[in-house]
Every structure is written in C-alpha cells, then in structure tokens.
Design an enzyme around this catalytic site. Structure first.
Site, short mmCIF file in Angstrom:
data_model
loop_
_atom_site.label_atom_id
_atom_site.label_comp_id
_atom_site.label_asym_id
_atom_site.label_seq_id
_atom_site.Cartn_x
_atom_site.Cartn_y
_atom_site.Cartn_z
N HIS A 64 0.85 -1.19 0.00
CA HIS A 64 0.00 0.00 0.00
C HIS A 64 0.89 1.24 0.00
CE1 HIS A 64 -3.61 2.45 1.81
NE2 HIS A 64 -2.87 3.16 1.00
N GLU A 118 0.62 7.91 -3.67
CA GLU A 118 1.53 7.50 -2.59
C GLU A 118 2.80 8.34 -2.57
OE1 GLU A 118 0.92 5.29 -0.02
OE2 GLU A 118 -1.09 5.47 -0.83
N HIS A 122 3.07 10.77 0.57
CA HIS A 122 4.02 10.23 1.56
C HIS A 122 5.48 10.31 1.10
CE1 HIS A 122 0.64 8.49 3.83
NE2 HIS A 122 0.17 8.04 2.67
P1 AMP Z 1 -3.26 6.84 1.95
O1 AMP Z 1 -3.81 8.22 1.56
O2 AMP Z 1 -1.83 6.64 1.55
O3 AMP Z 1 -3.55 6.49 3.37
O4 AMP Z 1 -4.04 5.80 1.05
C1 AMP Z 1 -5.44 5.78 1.04
C2 AMP Z 1 -5.90 5.85 -0.38
O5 AMP Z 1 -5.34 4.76 -1.10
C3 AMP Z 1 -7.40 5.74 -0.50
O6 AMP Z 1 -7.84 6.65 -1.49
C4 AMP Z 1 -7.60 4.33 -0.96
O7 AMP Z 1 -8.75 4.18 -1.73
C5 AMP Z 1 -6.37 4.11 -1.79
N1 AMP Z 1 -5.99 2.70 -1.89
C6 AMP Z 1 -5.75 1.85 -0.89
N2 AMP Z 1 -5.42 0.66 -1.36
C7 AMP Z 1 -5.45 0.74 -2.70
C8 AMP Z 1 -5.19 -0.16 -3.76
N3 AMP Z 1 -4.80 -1.42 -3.54
N4 AMP Z 1 -5.32 0.30 -5.03
C9 AMP Z 1 -5.68 1.58 -5.28
N5 AMP Z 1 -5.94 2.49 -4.33
C10 AMP Z 1 -5.81 2.07 -3.05
#
Ligand code: AMP
Length: 233
Positions: A64, A118, A122
């Site tokens: 992730h 990502e 991050h």
């Molecule tokens: P974060 O902002 O890094 O905490 O990630 C959360 C975001 O990542 C949300 O919009 C989720 O829908 C998206 N997300 C989480 N897992 C996946 C995945 N396997 N594929 C695509 N988007 C993802």
C-alpha cells in the site's frame, strides 16, 4: 559600525539560522511504516474492487505504501508539490510495480494514479533521503525481504496460517510474524460484506534510511476482533 548595531545584526543572523533549522527539521521524520495489504480483504468489502488492466494480481500481499512517520504518532504529508510523481523515473521498475504494488481501485486502471498518490502524499516527505526511484525500489525490496505470506504459510504446524477464509487469532498472526521475521507487526482490519472482521493491512516499521526493519516506536490503534478472517483471493 557601533557595537550595539553589531550585536543587533548578529541577533538577526542567529534568529534567521534558527528559523531555517526549524523549517528544515519540520520536513524530517523518525521512521517509516511499510504497509502491506491483503487484496482479498480490499475486494471483499461493500465497495468491492477492480483488478488492474494487467489482470488479477497474484496471490500475495500487495504494497500500500511506505509512509514517513514521527514518533509522536503523527506524520508529514504532501511535503513538496515541486517534485510530483514522474512515471519516467521508475520505468525500469514497472513490471515489479505491477506485480508487487497492484492497484485495486475502480474503474480498472494501470496503477499510475495509486503510485502517484503514494509518492505525492508520503514519498515526497522522504525525498531528502530517498529520491523517487530509490523510494519505490526501497519499498519493493523491503516487501521481498519480509515475505509476509511466506512467514505465515511456512509457520510451524500449530500456527500455519492460510488465506482460505478461516479465522485466526490476531495474537497468533502477530506472534507468527514476530517469530519468523523478528519484528512485531501491527494489524489493521476491515469488514467483509457480511460484517466480519478480516485481516486487511499489516504494518512493519523501518528505520528512517529505509535500510532495515525495526521494532515500531509507536503503534496505531487498529480495530480488529480477537479472531479475524483471512479471506481467499
Ligand atoms: P493513503 O492516503 O496513503 O492512506 O491511502 C489511502 C488511499 O489509497 C485511498 O484513497 C484508498 O482508496 C487508496 N488505496 C488503498 N489501497 C489501494 C489499492 N490497492 N489500489 C488503489 N488504491 C488504493
């Protein structure tokens, strides 16, 4: 210049230096979370999922993210809009990215949107240590090194843990990984379509240079039942 003016000038210089140090260290961080996701639990939810255009991901945890964090539990985000995600910087990693960092968002897509999110949210916060190529490569290498599914499936007879829809205690999952790999993971759960608590993501901590796993300096409270489902995929 009079003595008084000299002292005044020196004070201004010291103050400027101090503010610069505070500004630069506010972009700093203490460690990374490597967050690995079980695709079966991302898909077996009310909102479901879509496979990437390259097809159904392999039966394994996917990445992730690799998230810079502070020891106080908070984290920096969106640190540098002047250095946005650039797919050309990781062209040589594309095959590995598709295999190890699969997108599951809808509509079905190539993953660039997920990886871009990502990096921008991050990754850019660690750019003083890892450039874009190093950031993605570091996450890929850490994921291979920890081989979580292997750790769970190769465990001794008592704790063998398979993604077959059975329920396992959170303690046994954490204990198995700790015993096999030496580091205590943190488990995040979500709910399947029937409302059962299931193994969603596993957090491992990595030192701030991205070079080795460490015990987590801080843990996030994650809602899991005592016994959780490990769904098939
Ligand atoms: P974060 O902002 O890094 O905490 O990630 C959360 C975001 O990542 C949300 O919009 C989720 O829908 C998206 N997300 C989480 N897992 C996946 C995945 N396997 N594929 C695509 N988007 C993802």
């Amino acid at each position: 210049m009079k003595m008084e003016s000299k002292i005044h000038l020196l004070l201004i210089k010291l103050l400027t230096l101090h503010s610069l140090l505070v500004l630069s260290s506010s972009q700093d961080f203490d460690f990374f979370y490597l967050v690995l996701q079980w695709p079966g639990s991302q898909c077996d939810t009310k909102s479901s999922c879509c496979y990437p255009i390259t097809g159904k991901p392999k039966l394994d945890f996917g990445i992730h993210g690799l998230w810079p964090n502070w020891k106080n539990g908070s984290y920096p985000s969106n640190c540098d809009s002047t250095n946005p995600f650039d797919a050309f910087e990781i062209l040589d990693l594309m095959c590995q990215m598709e295999s190890e960092w699969p997108t599951l968002s809808c509509p079905s897509n190539d993953g660039l949107k997920f990886w871009s999110h990502e990096w921008n949210k991050h990754g850019a916060c660690s750019e003083s240590i890892l450039d874009q190529h190093e950031y993605f490569l570091t996450a890929l290498n850490l994921k291979t090194e920890i081989n979580l599914l292997g750790a769970l499936e190769d465990a001794g007879m008592i704790y063998k843990i398979h993604p077959n829809g059975s329920a396992y205690s959170v303690t046994s999952i954490r204990g198995t990984i700790k015993e096999a790999r030496g580091y205590t993971p943190w488990i995040e759960c979500n709910r399947d379509v029937s409302g059962n608590s299931q193994l969603y993501q596993i957090y491992l901590c990595v030192d701030s240079s991205g070079s080795r796993f460490i015990e987590c300096p801080v843990i996030l409270a994650k809602k899991c039942s005592t016994s959780i489902k490990f769904p098939s995929f």
